[in-house]
Every structure is written in structure tokens, then in C-alpha cells.
Design a protein around this motif. Structure first.
Motif, PDB file in Angstrom:
ATOM      1  N   PHE A 117       0.799  -1.222   0.000  1.00 33.22           N
ATOM      2  CA  PHE A 117       0.000   0.000   0.000  1.00 33.22           C
ATOM      3  C   PHE A 117       0.831   1.271   0.000  1.00 33.22           C
ATOM      4  O   PHE A 117       0.378   2.314  -0.480  1.00 33.22           O
ATOM      5  N   ALA A 118       2.045   1.226   0.554  1.00 42.32           N
ATOM      6  CA  ALA A 118       2.854   2.441   0.631  1.00 42.32           C
ATOM      7  C   ALA A 118       4.330   2.079   0.730  1.00 42.32           C
ATOM      8  O   ALA A 118       4.684   1.089   1.374  1.00 42.32           O
ATOM      9  N   PRO A 119       5.205   2.897   0.125  1.00 39.23           N
ATOM     10  CA  PRO A 119       6.639   2.605   0.180  1.00 39.23           C
ATOM     11  C   PRO A 119       7.336   3.164   1.422  1.00 39.23           C
ATOM     12  O   PRO A 119       8.512   2.884   1.643  1.00 39.23           O
ATOM     13  N   LYS A 120       6.605   3.959   2.229  1.00 39.89           N
ATOM     14  CA  LYS A 120       7.218   4.564   3.415  1.00 39.89           C
ATOM     15  C   LYS A 120       6.447   4.158   4.662  1.00 39.89           C
ATOM     16  O   LYS A 120       5.224   4.296   4.713  1.00 39.89           O
ATOM     17  N   LEU A 121       7.175   3.651   5.656  1.00 36.74           N
ATOM     18  CA  LEU A 121       6.585   3.235   6.921  1.00 36.74           C
ATOM     19  C   LEU A 121       7.091   4.157   8.016  1.00 36.74           C
ATOM     20  O   LEU A 121       8.302   4.260   8.230  1.00 36.74           O
ATOM     21  N   VAL A 122       6.170   4.838   8.687  1.00 34.97           N
ATOM     22  CA  VAL A 122       6.538   5.762   9.758  1.00 34.97           C
ATOM     23  C   VAL A 122       6.222   5.109  11.097  1.00 34.97           C
ATOM     24  O   VAL A 122       5.056   4.836  11.410  1.00 34.97           O
ATOM     25  N   LEU A 123       7.257   4.845  11.888  1.00 34.06           N
ATOM     26  CA  LEU A 123       7.073   4.257  13.207  1.00 34.06           C
ATOM     27  C   LEU A 123       6.702   5.359  14.185  1.00 34.06           C
ATOM     28  O   LEU A 123       7.464   6.302  14.398  1.00 34.06           O
ATOM     29  N   ALA A 124       5.530   5.245  14.776  1.00 34.31           N
ATOM     30  CA  ALA A 124       5.057   6.242  15.743  1.00 34.31           C
ATOM     31  C   ALA A 124       4.898   5.574  17.097  1.00 34.31           C
ATOM     32  O   ALA A 124       3.826   5.556  17.692  1.00 34.31           O
ATOM     33  N   PHE A 125       6.000   4.976  17.574  1.00 37.20           N
ATOM     34  CA  PHE A 125       6.017   4.332  18.874  1.00 37.20           C
ATOM     35  C   PHE A 125       6.549   5.315  19.903  1.00 37.20           C
ATOM     36  O   PHE A 125       6.969   6.427  19.581  1.00 37.20           O
ATOM     37  N   ASP A 126       6.561   4.864  21.149  1.00 34.62           N
ATOM     38  CA  ASP A 126       7.267   5.593  22.182  1.00 34.62           C
ATOM     39  C   ASP A 126       8.709   5.794  21.714  1.00 34.62           C
ATOM     40  O   ASP A 126       9.317   4.873  21.173  1.00 34.62           O
ATOM     41  N   PRO A 127       9.285   7.001  21.892  1.00 30.78           N
ATOM     42  CA  PRO A 127      10.627   7.256  21.353  1.00 30.78           C
ATOM     43  C   PRO A 127      11.662   6.241  21.782  1.00 30.78           C
ATOM     44  O   PRO A 127      12.501   5.837  20.982  1.00 30.78           O
ATOM     45  N   ASP A 128      11.638   5.813  23.042  1.00 29.23           N
ATOM     46  CA  ASP A 128      12.638   4.844  23.486  1.00 29.23           C
ATOM     47  C   ASP A 128      12.454   3.514  22.781  1.00 29.23           C
ATOM     48  O   ASP A 128      13.415   2.853  22.403  1.00 29.23           O
ATOM     49  N   SER A 129      11.201   3.087  22.590  1.00 28.40           N
ATOM     50  CA  SER A 129      10.942   1.813  21.905  1.00 28.40           C
ATOM     51  C   SER A 129      11.405   1.886  20.460  1.00 28.40           C
ATOM     52  O   SER A 129      12.000   0.948  19.935  1.00 28.40           O
ATOM     53  N   ALA A 130      11.120   3.020  19.803  1.00 19.24           N
ATOM     54  CA  ALA A 130      11.538   3.162  18.410  1.00 19.24           C
ATOM     55  C   ALA A 130      13.052   3.170  18.310  1.00 19.24           C
ATOM     56  O   ALA A 130      13.638   2.585  17.399  1.00 19.24           O
ATOM     57  N   GLY A 131      13.713   3.834  19.243  1.00 16.57           N
ATOM     58  CA  GLY A 131      15.160   3.904  19.195  1.00 16.57           C
ATOM     59  C   GLY A 131      15.826   2.583  19.453  1.00 16.57           C
ATOM     60  O   GLY A 131      16.929   2.319  18.978  1.00 16.57           O
ATOM     61  N   GLN A 132      15.157   1.691  20.220  1.00 14.99           N
ATOM     62  CA  GLN A 132      15.746   0.403  20.560  1.00 14.99           C
ATOM     63  C   GLN A 132      15.413  -0.681  19.541  1.00 14.99           C
ATOM     64  O   GLN A 132      15.847  -1.820  19.691  1.00 14.99           O
ATOM     65  N   ALA A 133      14.616  -0.341  18.520  1.00 16.21           N
ATOM     66  CA  ALA A 133      14.284  -1.341  17.515  1.00 16.21           C
ATOM     67  C   ALA A 133      15.560  -1.903  16.913  1.00 16.21           C
ATOM     68  O   ALA A 133      16.551  -1.198  16.738  1.00 16.21           O
ATOM     69  N   ALA A 134      15.547  -3.172  16.621  1.00 18.21           N
ATOM     70  CA  ALA A 134      16.756  -3.835  16.114  1.00 18.21           C
ATOM     71  C   ALA A 134      17.103  -3.290  14.734  1.00 18.21           C
ATOM     72  O   ALA A 134      16.339  -3.427  13.782  1.00 18.21           O
ATOM     73  N   ALA A 135      18.275  -2.666  14.621  1.00 20.09           N
ATOM     74  CA  ALA A 135      18.669  -2.038  13.367  1.00 20.09           C
ATOM     75  C   ALA A 135      18.741  -3.042  12.227  1.00 20.09           C
ATOM     76  O   ALA A 135      18.339  -2.757  11.100  1.00 20.09           O
ATOM     77  N   ASP A 136      19.252  -4.248  12.530  1.00 19.52           N
ATOM     78  CA  ASP A 136      19.392  -5.228  11.458  1.00 19.52           C
ATOM     79  C   ASP A 136      18.048  -5.603  10.855  1.00 19.52           C
ATOM     80  O   ASP A 136      17.927  -5.827   9.662  1.00 19.52           O
ATOM     81  N   ARG A 137      16.993  -5.643  11.691  1.00 20.93           N
ATOM     82  CA  ARG A 137      15.675  -5.969  11.162  1.00 20.93           C
ATOM     83  C   ARG A 137      15.149  -4.839  10.280  1.00 20.93           C
ATOM     84  O   ARG A 137      14.591  -5.076   9.208  1.00 20.93           O
ATOM     85  N   VAL A 138      15.333  -3.598  10.721  1.00 25.15           N
ATOM     86  CA  VAL A 138      14.861  -2.458   9.931  1.00 25.15           C
ATOM     87  C   VAL A 138      15.561  -2.412   8.582  1.00 25.15           C
ATOM     88  O   VAL A 138      14.928  -2.261   7.532  1.00 25.15           O
ATOM     89  N   TYR A 139      16.877  -2.569   8.580  1.00 25.55           N
ATOM     90  CA  TYR A 139      17.612  -2.498   7.318  1.00 25.55           C
ATOM     91  C   TYR A 139      17.275  -3.688   6.425  1.00 25.55           C
ATOM     92  O   TYR A 139      17.272  -3.562   5.194  1.00 25.55           O
ATOM     93  N   GLU A 140      16.995  -4.829   7.026  1.00 26.72           N
ATOM     94  CA  GLU A 140      16.584  -5.984   6.219  1.00 26.72           C
ATOM     95  C   GLU A 140      15.232  -5.731   5.571  1.00 26.72           C
ATOM     96  O   GLU A 140      15.017  -6.072   4.405  1.00 26.72           O
ATOM     97  N   TRP A 141      14.301  -5.130   6.335  1.00 24.00           N
ATOM     98  CA  TRP A 141      12.998  -4.797   5.761  1.00 24.00           C
ATOM     99  C   TRP A 141      13.168  -3.822   4.594  1.00 24.00           C
ATOM    100  O   TRP A 141      12.524  -3.975   3.549  1.00 24.00           O
ATOM    101  N   GLU A 142      14.017  -2.816   4.774  1.00 22.97           N
ATOM    102  CA  GLU A 142      14.204  -1.838   3.700  1.00 22.97           C
ATOM    103  C   GLU A 142      14.764  -2.501   2.442  1.00 22.97           C
ATOM    104  O   GLU A 142      14.338  -2.183   1.323  1.00 22.97           O
ATOM    105  N   ARG A 143      15.716  -3.405   2.621  1.00 26.26           N
ATOM    106  CA  ARG A 143      16.308  -4.082   1.470  1.00 26.26           C
ATOM    107  C   ARG A 143      15.348  -5.083   0.848  1.00 26.26           C
ATOM    108  O   ARG A 143      15.127  -5.093  -0.370  1.00 26.26           O
ATOM    109  N   LYS A 144      14.762  -5.920   1.689  1.00 27.55           N
ATOM    110  CA  LYS A 144      13.953  -7.037   1.213  1.00 27.55           C
ATOM    111  C   LYS A 144      12.631  -6.579   0.597  1.00 27.55           C
ATOM    112  O   LYS A 144      12.183  -7.129  -0.422  1.00 27.55           O
ATOM    113  N   HIS A 145      12.003  -5.575   1.217  1.00 24.47           N
ATOM    114  CA  HIS A 145      10.663  -5.159   0.768  1.00 24.47           C
ATOM    115  C   HIS A 145      10.670  -3.812   0.058  1.00 24.47           C
ATOM    116  O   HIS A 145       9.607  -3.310  -0.306  1.00 24.47           O
TER     117      HIS A 145
END
Length: 409
Positions: A117-145
């Protein structure tokens, strides 16, 4: 889905008693479940969802997608938040492209659905939760999808539902100015640092380089190196050299994205990840006695007390357990629950054997202890990695271990 749940006294109670109900629909608008939020003065957990079924799988379902998808297509962007009321809050301020995860962390299947539906995903979590998200998963999502993951720096004052009431302009601005995931992390590192002294600027640069080094693109990394150089008053070439050599901190990497997790893959951590991802399937197969680490055991108890609802478990946990659950929620594993349970059973049985070995026993007790050790060793061999499945024997061993551990003085 059950309309009632058993009480300890043997009677039944409405499954969603004293809760505000939110109907959950699939993307086509067909109802597939309910989410029940605890009312003031009600009994925890804070959120109680329909148990998982063939239609309702938390790792796939996104609350509000049936309403948000058209606006997401028009805006080329979808907002991802944590709660049902957060979705409503975004809609109230004119951002009708928000969806929420249903008591679980964002998964690969969620991202696969949203990228349609959209090429951009905006995470609107608690700032600490967003900052602690696993970087490898985020970068894998960006590459894979082929998506761009950004983070909205929410105004202080609470979750999006609260901010929608107290600062609607601030909420809209946070989404409008959402930063790329790495930019958000670097900004938070530098904002929290003391940049007035050489020591503070040096430590900030080291920490920021560690985050930058996790990104898989050399060109992206170099642009953030320039940002850090400017903010920390350092020579960009010195920072580039440090990044290439890994000299800033041992964990900096430049060749490729990190593996799924750089932490030790212990059976206990694997079990907790599985319990977070599929609580209805995994929690009944485990028991707290299988966890030797106190923190892991507390995390498992929190998940059980919350009926597998991650948000409720985190809300009621102490800070250390909260951090552990939040981290594990974004780290995936290919392990299966059967194999992980076998590993936990073997580890606990081995600990019991060592306990028997070290016990001071009389001559009369030696024979009984020897027989018990022999039985345990036989059971351990029966659940070796290459042994055929034996669910009855494994249940018997788990039951015996539970009785022994809980019966200790």
C-alpha cells in the motif's frame, strides 16, 4: 473465539468483561477478532485480544488497515503505532493512514503486507521503543521489501492518543518531519550527549559511529559521518578511518549488516522470542522452571500473567525485564518450539544431575540417587537433537522436573 473464560473457583466469566471492545477487521473489512482494553479499575492485562485462530494471527494482523489503506496509497505512507486508541487519535487529527500492531512487535509479515500500500513506513512508537528497535531488522525490511522506514519523534506527553488531545499540531508535525531510522538514532545520541567538552564530543562520536556502522550502505554511512563530524567538531577523515577500522567501538561493522542478533543465542532467549511471536502456541509448552536466569524467568512470568499480550507484559514489568522483552520482540529466530523446549529440558535435567552429584547423601541414599541419575541420563538421551519425537516422554520429564524444582525447600 471464546465468549467466557474459566475462573479459579470453577465457574466462568465473560472473556472481555469490563473492557472496551475494538472490532478487528482484515484488510477487506471482514471481522476476524476483538481487542479488549481494560477499563479504569479493571483487572489486568491492559489489553486482551481474541486468542489466535486460523484467521486471527497477531503476527499478520494490523488493526485499522481496512480503514487506512486508501489514505496510505494516496499519501505513499503508512503510520504504524501500538494501540487501538492511537489509531483513533491519529484519525482525529486528520491522519487517517495509521495502523496498529495487535499486542506484538512489528513483524516481517506486517511489513510485507504494508509495502503493498505504501513505500514509506513511519514508526510512531514511544521514542525509546523506536530507538531500541533492532537495526538489522529495519535495514533488512528496507532491502527485502523496498520500503523506507522512518521514525516520528513524538512530542513529550504520552502516547499518540494522548498527544492527539493535548498537542494535535505537534502530532501532525512529528509525522510530517519523520526521520530515516538511522537519522533518528544519531540525532537522539547527539542530543543526549554533552557536546560542550572535548570528552563529551568524543564519547558522542564513538556512540554515533557504532550506530552508523550498522547500516549496510557505504554511501548512507558516509553522509551521517559528515553530520557527526560537524556536530562533534571532528575531522571527517578521522571518523571515516575509525569507522573502517572498527576503532570507535568493538561493535562497529562496515562490511555488511549485522546478523539477526549479535547476542548469545541461548535456549532461554530463543524460547522467549518464540513466546512473544506465537504466545498461544508456545506458552502452554513451557514452564518457568525451565529458565535458569532470573531475568529470563521474570520475563516468562510476565508473558504468562499477560496471557501473551506483549504490551501488557511490558507495562507491568520492572525496567530490566521491560528492556529484555522490548529487545527480544524485534529479534526473530528460525528455531522451532519443539527443538527449543528440548534444549531447555536437557539443560535443566543436567543441572539436576549436578545437584544430585554435589548433595551429601548417606550410604542408604546412594543407590536411589544412582538410579535417579540413570533415569535422567536416559531421558536426556531420548531428547537429543537427532532423537525421534517423544511428546509423551517430554511431558513426563517436564512434569517431574517441575515437581522437583518447586518442591525444593
Amino acid at each position: 473465539m471464546p465468549a467466557s473464560a474459566a475462573r479459579a473457583s470453577g465457574g466462568t466469566n465473560d472473556f472481555f468483561r469490563a473492557r472496551v471492545l475494538f472490532p478487528i477487521f482484515d484488510p477487506q473489512g471482514d471481522p476476524i477478532g476483538f481487542g479488549g482494553r481494560m477499563m479504569p479499575g479493571g483487572r489486568p492485562p491492559k489489553y486482551q485480544n481474541t486468542p489466535e485462530t486460523s484467521l486471527y494471527r497477531k503476527s499478520k494482523v494490523l488493526y485499522g488497515l481496512n480503514w487506512a489503506k486508501d489514505e496510505a496509497v494516496r499519501a505513499n505512507e503508512v503510520i504504524i503505532c501500538e494501540g487501538y486508541t492511537d489509531v483513533i487519535g491519529f484519525a482525529q487529527v486528520g491522519l487517517e493512514r495509521a495502523v496498529a500492531t495487535c499486542g506484538t512487535a512489528l513483524t516481517d509479515e506486517h511489513v510485507r503486507t504494508l509495502q503493498r500500500f505504501a513505500p514509506k513506513l513511519v514508526l510512531a512508537f514511544d521514542p525509546d521503543s523506536a530507538g531500541q528497535a533492532a537495526a538489522d531488522r529495519v535495514y533488512e525490511w528496507e532491502r527485502k521489501h523496498e520500503v523506507e522506514v522512518a521514525v516520528a519523534a513524538l512530542p513529550a506527553g504520552g502516547d499518540p492518543a494522548e498527544v492527539a488531545r493535548t498537542d494535535p499540531d505537534g502530532l501532525r508535525k512529528a509525522v510530517e518531519e519523520a526521520q530515516p531510522f538511522l537519522g533518528f538514532r544519531v540525532d537522539r545520541i547527539l542530543a543526549a550527549a554533552n557536546l560542550r567538552t572535548p570528552e563529551g564530543r568524543g564519547r558522542a562520536a564513538e556512540t554515533a559511529l557504532a550506530a552508523i556502522g550498522e547500516h549496510p550502505s557505504e554511501f548512507v554511512r558516509d553522509q551521517y559521518v559528515m553530520t557527526v563530524a560537524g556536530r562533534c567538531q571532528l575531522d571527517p577523515d578521522r571518523l571515516r578511518s575509525s569507522l573502517r577500522s572498527g576503532g570507535a567501538r568493538p561493535r562497529v561493522r562496515v562490511e555488511a549488516p549485522r546478523p539477526r542478533s549479535t547476542r548469545a543465542e541461548t535456549p532461554e532467549n530463543l524460547a522467549l522470542r518464540l513466546a512473544i511471536a506465537a504466545p498461544a502456541e508456545v506458552l502452554p509448552q513451557l514452564h518457568e522452571v525451565l529458565f535458569d536466569d532470573d531475568r529470563n524467568q521474570a520475563a516468562f512470568r510476565a508473558l504468562v500473567a499477560a496471557d501473551g499480550d506483549l504490551h501488557a507484559a511490558v507495562a507491568d514489568a520492572d525496567p530490566l525485564v521491560e528492556e529484555l522483552l522490548s529487545r527480544l520482540a524485534v529479534e526473530e529466530t528460525d528455531a522451532g518450539v519443539v527443538d527449543v523446549r528440548r534444549m531447555l529440558l536437557r539443560d535443566l535435567a543436567q543441572r539436576v544431575i549436578q545437584e544430585i552429584d554435589s548433595a551429601h547423601v548417606t550410604i542408604e541414599d546412594m543407590r536411589a540417587h544412582s538410579e535417579l541419575q540413570g533415569w535422567l541420563k536416559t531421558r536426556i538421551e531420548a531428547i537429543a537433537p537427532d532423537a525421534p519425537p517423544d511428546p509423551v516422554g517430554e511431558d513426563e520429564l517436564l512434569g517431574w522436573l517441575v515437581q522437583r524444582v518447586e518442591g525444593r525447600p
